[in-house]
Each structure stands twice: as C-alpha cells, then as structure tokens.
Design an enzyme around this catalytic site. Structure first.
Site, PDB file in Angstrom:
ATOM      1  N   GLY A  17      -6.320  -5.153   0.383  1.00 41.01           N
ATOM      2  CA  GLY A  17      -6.416  -4.495  -0.914  1.00 41.01           C
ATOM      3  C   GLY A  17      -6.767  -3.024  -0.787  1.00 41.01           C
ATOM      4  N   LYS A  32      -8.318  -9.333  13.744  1.00 38.06           N
ATOM      5  CA  LYS A  32      -9.339  -9.958  12.898  1.00 38.06           C
ATOM      6  C   LYS A  32      -8.600 -10.622  11.748  1.00 38.06           C
ATOM      7  CE  LYS A  32     -11.716  -9.910   9.622  1.00 38.06           C
ATOM      8  NZ  LYS A  32     -11.889 -10.957   8.552  1.00 38.06           N
ATOM      9  N   CYS A  91       2.149  -9.922  -1.799  1.00 36.39           N
ATOM     10  CA  CYS A  91       2.083  -8.521  -2.222  1.00 36.39           C
ATOM     11  C   CYS A  91       3.316  -8.105  -3.005  1.00 36.39           C
ATOM     12  CB  CYS A  91       1.895  -7.628  -1.011  1.00 36.39           C
ATOM     13  SG  CYS A  91       3.060  -7.969   0.311  1.00 36.39           S
ATOM     14  N   THR A 140     -10.372  -2.222   0.301  1.00 30.89           N
ATOM     15  CA  THR A 140     -10.577  -2.358   1.746  1.00 30.89           C
ATOM     16  C   THR A 140     -10.040  -1.139   2.481  1.00 30.89           C
ATOM     17  OG1 THR A 140     -10.392  -4.758   1.559  1.00 30.89           O
ATOM     18  CG2 THR A 140     -10.122  -3.812   3.750  1.00 30.89           C
ATOM     19  N   LEU A 176     -10.334  10.257  13.531  1.00 33.42           N
ATOM     20  CA  LEU A 176      -8.933  10.612  13.798  1.00 33.42           C
ATOM     21  C   LEU A 176      -8.115   9.397  14.235  1.00 33.42           C
ATOM     22  CD1 LEU A 176      -9.293  14.059  15.612  1.00 33.42           C
ATOM     23  CD2 LEU A 176      -8.764  13.632  13.205  1.00 33.42           C
ATOM     24  N   GLY A 181       0.598   1.563  -0.147  1.00 32.21           N
ATOM     25  CA  GLY A 181       0.366   1.642   1.279  1.00 32.21           C
ATOM     26  C   GLY A 181       0.925   2.863   1.979  1.00 32.21           C
ATOM     27  N   SER A 190      -8.128 -13.171   8.442  1.00 33.00           N
ATOM     28  CA  SER A 190      -8.934 -13.434   7.245  1.00 33.00           C
ATOM     29  C   SER A 190      -9.862 -14.610   7.477  1.00 33.00           C
ATOM     30  CB  SER A 190      -8.020 -13.732   6.055  1.00 33.00           C
ATOM     31  OG  SER A 190      -8.782 -14.247   4.970  1.00 33.00           O
ATOM     32  N   LYS A 244       3.145   5.148  -3.069  1.00 29.79           N
ATOM     33  CA  LYS A 244       1.974   5.288  -3.950  1.00 29.79           C
ATOM     34  C   LYS A 244       0.805   4.459  -3.420  1.00 29.79           C
ATOM     35  CE  LYS A 244       4.324   4.624  -7.956  1.00 29.79           C
ATOM     36  NZ  LYS A 244       4.634   4.683  -9.403  1.00 29.79           N
ATOM     37  N   ASN A 256      -2.857 -14.920   2.911  1.00 33.17           N
ATOM     38  CA  ASN A 256      -1.725 -15.505   2.187  1.00 33.17           C
ATOM     39  C   ASN A 256      -0.564 -15.904   3.100  1.00 33.17           C
ATOM     40  OD1 ASN A 256      -1.367 -12.712   2.600  1.00 33.17           O
ATOM     41  ND2 ASN A 256       0.069 -12.540   0.907  1.00 33.17           N
ATOM     42  N   GLU A 276       5.711  -1.940   8.330  1.00 35.49           N
ATOM     43  CA  GLU A 276       5.845  -3.058   9.244  1.00 35.49           C
ATOM     44  C   GLU A 276       7.340  -3.241   9.487  1.00 35.49           C
ATOM     45  OE1 GLU A 276       4.015  -6.235   7.046  1.00 35.49           O
ATOM     46  OE2 GLU A 276       2.106  -5.963   8.057  1.00 35.49           O
ATOM     47  N   GLU A 307      -0.637  -1.898   4.464  1.00 36.45           N
ATOM     48  CA  GLU A 307       0.226  -2.611   3.520  1.00 36.45           C
ATOM     49  C   GLU A 307      -0.708  -3.186   2.473  1.00 36.45           C
ATOM     50  OE1 GLU A 307       1.390  -5.104   1.680  1.00 36.45           O
ATOM     51  OE2 GLU A 307       2.807  -6.268   2.839  1.00 36.45           O
TER      52      GLU A 307
END
Length: 498
Positions: free
Chosen positions: A231, A177, A286, A234, A246, A458, A179, A455, A154, A462, A252
């Site tokens: 998401g 990596k 988001c 993921t 570890l 995330g 999208s 919650k 996005n 950032e 996010e």
C-alpha cells in the site's frame, strides 16, 4: 489432545533456522482456524542475515556465475515447481482462502516466470556505443548486491516469483519478506531452489510483521534495492529511509481500475467482463476492476443482468471446485468492506446486491457478499481502493465522460476497455492514464509484459526486460586506442577533451 501447530521457520543459508521465541500464527480465512506458526524476526537477526548475505554476494558464487549457470538453476527450479504445483495449490488455497479453481489456473503459470528470467539472463547482451573517434565504449550490466523483496498476501507465490526470478537472474543475493498473513508457500520455495542447485545463502526468506521485520530490512543502508508490493502508506514509510540511504525502490502499489463498457458490446459479454474484472480473488488484487463505467445506452440492461449474475455467484468453501468466491484475508478486511458500504450509502449510493458480511456453514470465515453499489464519480467508493468484493457501478452519458472518470482518481495501475468498435478501442485506450490498459480483457499477465502503474500506483516495473535491468547497474568501459594524452605538451597536437 490436539496436535501442536507446525512451525515454519526462516530459510537462511540453505536451511530452516531454529524457531524464534516470538511467533506469528497463520489463520485459514475460510475457517478461522490456525494452520501454522512463523517467526517474528527481530532486528538483530535481520542485521545478521544482511551481513551473511553480503558475504555471499562478495564471494561471487552467484554474482559472478556464468549466465548459463543461472539459466540452468532457474529453469531447473521451474521444472521442479511445475512437478509439485499441486502441493502449492493446496497451500495457497489454505492460507489465502482463494478458490481452488483460481489457484489451479494461476499457479500453473508461475513456473513461466522462472523460465523467462532464466532465459533472459542467458541471452541478454551488452552494447557498444557509437563513441566518436578511435575509442570503443562497452556497456555491461552487473548485479546490484543484496536486494530486499517485500511481497503481499493476495498472490503470495506469483508475486514472489516475479521478483525472485528477475533478481536472481541478474545475479543478486535476495532477501524476501513475505506477508505475515500468507507466507507459507514462499517459505516452501527455499528447499526447492536448493534442490535446483542455487548456492546456499543466495535466497534468504524471512518472516515477521511488516511494521517490524519489513521495516528492519528496508531501513538498512547495506541493501542495494527494495522491491515492494503493498500500500501507499507502506511505501511512504519505506521511501523516506531509502532516500536517505540512496536505495532505489520499485513499488507496485494500489489501484482503482476502471472497466469501460461501451454499447457496441453484447450485454452478456459486458456482464462476464465485469464479473471477471471485479470478483477474481474476492476483489483482492491491485487491478481489480472496481469501477464499472457503463455507457448509458447499455446501462439498464447491463445492470439487471449483472445483479442476477452476482446474486448467483457461489460463495463458500475454497477447497470445493464449485466455489466461485472465497473469503477475504482477515476480519479487518471484512470490516473494511463494511465501512466502504456504509460510507457509500451515506453518500447517496444504492446497494444493488450484497453489502453484508457472511460466513460458511459453520458460521465461520471472513466472508463478504459480492457487492455492487450504484454511486457517483466523486464518492469514496469510486475513488479509493477497497481490496475486497465491493464494486462501484457508474452510469456514463458519453465516451468522453467515461474517459474523464477513468482518469479522475489518484491511482493509475490498470484499466480495461470493452468495445466491438476497433477504432474506439484504440482511441479510448490512448487517452486513459494507466500503466496497463487491456482491450477486451482484464487481469491478463505474462512474464514478458511490463507491469506497473503511474501516479500513486507505483514506480518502476515488474516483468519483462525492464524488471531484469532494474536489478542491475550499468557499467561503461571506455577503451582508447588512438587519442594521445598530449594536453600538457608544449605544442599539443590533436589534443582532445571530452
């Protein structure tokens, strides 16, 4: 005879590699035409990239570089990016379908992230703790190692630069990596950083499907950190393996941002607030203001004016400067929007406007009408993330009900409070559970301002010093200049333990 599609291969060790045998086609969502191909990078290649990245880190060519050198490279990269921003605007518009008016505004600010984190690396200081006795305790921050960055479709360039800037400033070797739906602008950054003076192998950019290439990267025990924007599903897939290895994660994730509108606000301002919060990027952010919580004293007039404004939004060609709403990213995204509308109606919701897929003049494109649906707080639409231009409208009887509904979902990334009552603004903002609360604003962002949710939205942040420090490990050096090691003398004097 048509020209073959351009292929943009992985950027590894300072150059584009030979094309992989498996390729992914990138589609322009506004026209449904193919614009390029990228690599579908296999596991053995990812393992090789991690090997060489670790070797690069251990040489110290970047990990032990002077902070002033890191600052010079990042600030030069920012200057080069600013000079070439028009190229990136065109590319982002093409691969995401975001209207060019949005891309011009957003990408103009992206170089600031490189400047900010470069400057932070230059001025960041260690500490000396108040250690008891004749002891000096110094605290220094060291880079983590090879870090994996997983970025979304996005805001391809913006979110990549948020992560890359912080990770490079701290001295890490970075494997990105992007999208598989919109990777082209991120892949283009490799050459720009090389020109800025970044040593080869410090920034690696790989392409592939998230469930394959992304998984191969994140399941490696040799990765020192994972930074994911994506998401919840993921995150859960990655977190299980990362926990075994570890490996720390910054995540996010999703959101269901409430836009809290109070009656002291002018109706026209309230409508403009809702439009901006809800329909920027066709609702694909988001922090999309996807729940309009409107006080009853404002509701009816607001609803009427909002419907009129939404119906008048210009949906169309994202390269046209007059276009206000572009497509969503894919056909699957259109179908997801349709499914949310269908469920909302079944649950008693009323479509105020929109609610259907649409297209460009040629009958092409992944377009969905800007949609407002009157619904109730417990509906699927009011509780779950659409990631598209489908917005829930809820009538609330009191400030207390607005706060209650705002806090009622499992997401807690962003929220906005709109009121001309200064006391109310602070009272409500204090009660809302979200990592970011805007007062009389939405979508406001700055490289210095921590960005991340609570919650299921995330873990970690950032932006800001918090992001920079999350890419470091803290080392404590304890220098004794007066405590004698006399514990096992026959008659120990001034013995100290601890």
């Amino acid at each position: 005879m048509t020209d073959p599609l351009p292929h943009v291969s992985n950027w590894i060790n300072g150059a584009h590699t030979a094309a992989n045998s498996r390729r992914i086609t990138i589609i322009n969502p506004a026209t449904e035409t193919a614009i390029a191909t990228i690599d579908a990078t296999p596991q053995e290649t990812i393992n090789e990239i991690i090997d060489t990245s670790l070797q690069t880190f251990r040489t110290g060519i970047w990990s032990r570089a002077d902070p002033s050198d890191r600052f010079a490279v990042l600030s030069t990269a920012a200057r080069l990016l600013r000079a070439r921003i028009a190229e990136f605007i065109a590319l982002e518009t093409q691969q995401t379908g975001r209207p060019i008016r949005e891309m011009r505004a957003q990408l103009a600010r992206v170089p600031e992230w490189l400047e900010y984190f470069g400057a932070l690396a230059r001025v960041h200081e260690g500490r000396v703790t108040p250690f008891k006795g004749p002891v000096v305790n110094t605290l220094t921050r060291l880079p983590l190692g090879v870090v994996a960055l997983i970025t979304p479709y996005n805001h391809p360039l913006l979110i990549a630069m948020k992560k890359i800037g912080a990770a490079l400033a701290a001295g890490n070797v970075v494997v990105v990596k992007a999208s598989e739906l919109a990777p082209l602008s991120v892949l283009k950054m490799g050459l720009l950083f090389k020109e800025a003076g970044l040593p080869d192998g410090v920034l690696q950019i790989v392409s592939g499907y998230g469930a394959e290439t992304g998984k191969y990267l994140c399941q490696s025990p040799r990765i020192a950190k994972i930074d994911l924007t994506g998401g919840l599903a993921t995150y859960k897939a990655i977190a299980a393996v990362a926990a075994v290895n570890l490996v720390p994660i910054t995540a996010e994730l999703g959101g269901k941002a409430p836009v809290c509108l109070f009656p002291s606000l002018e109706v026209e301002t309230a409508v403009k607030a809702a439009l901006f919060a809800g329909f920027i990027a066709s609702g694909q952010t988001c922090v999309t203001g996807s729940r309009l919580l409107v006080h009853a004293d404002l509701y009816e007039e607001f609803k009427g004016m909002l419907e009129k404004r939404v119906r008048a939004l210009r949906v169309g060609d994202p390269t046209d400067v007059q276009t206000q709403i572009g497509p969503v990213i894919s056909r699957a995204a259109v179908e997801r929007c349709e499914a949310f509308v269908e469920r909302a109606v079944k649950e008693g919701g009323r479509v105020v406007c929109g609610g259907r897929r649409t297209s460009n003049r040629d009958g092409k494109g992944f377009y969905f009408e800007p949609t407002i649906i009157e619904t109730h707080p417990d509906s699927d639409l009011a509780c779950n993330e659409v990631f598209g231009p489908v917005i829930a409208l809820l009538k609330c009887e009191s400030e207390e009900q607005i706060v209650s509904i705002a806090n009622s979902t499992s997401f807690a990334l962003g929220a906005s409070v709109w009121t001309n009552d200064f006391t109310q603004a602070h009272r409500v903002a204090e009660q809302i559970e979200a990592g970011i609360v805007w007062i009389n604003g939405h979508h406001l962002n700055d490289p210095s301002s921590p960005w991340g949710g609570f919650k299921e939205s995330g873990i970690g942040k950032e932006n800001g010093q918090e992001a920079y420090e999350s890419y470091t490990k803290l080392k404590s050096t304890v220098i004794n200049h007066g405590v004698p090691p006399v514990w096992f003398d026959d008659e120990p004097k001034d013995a100290r333990y601890g």
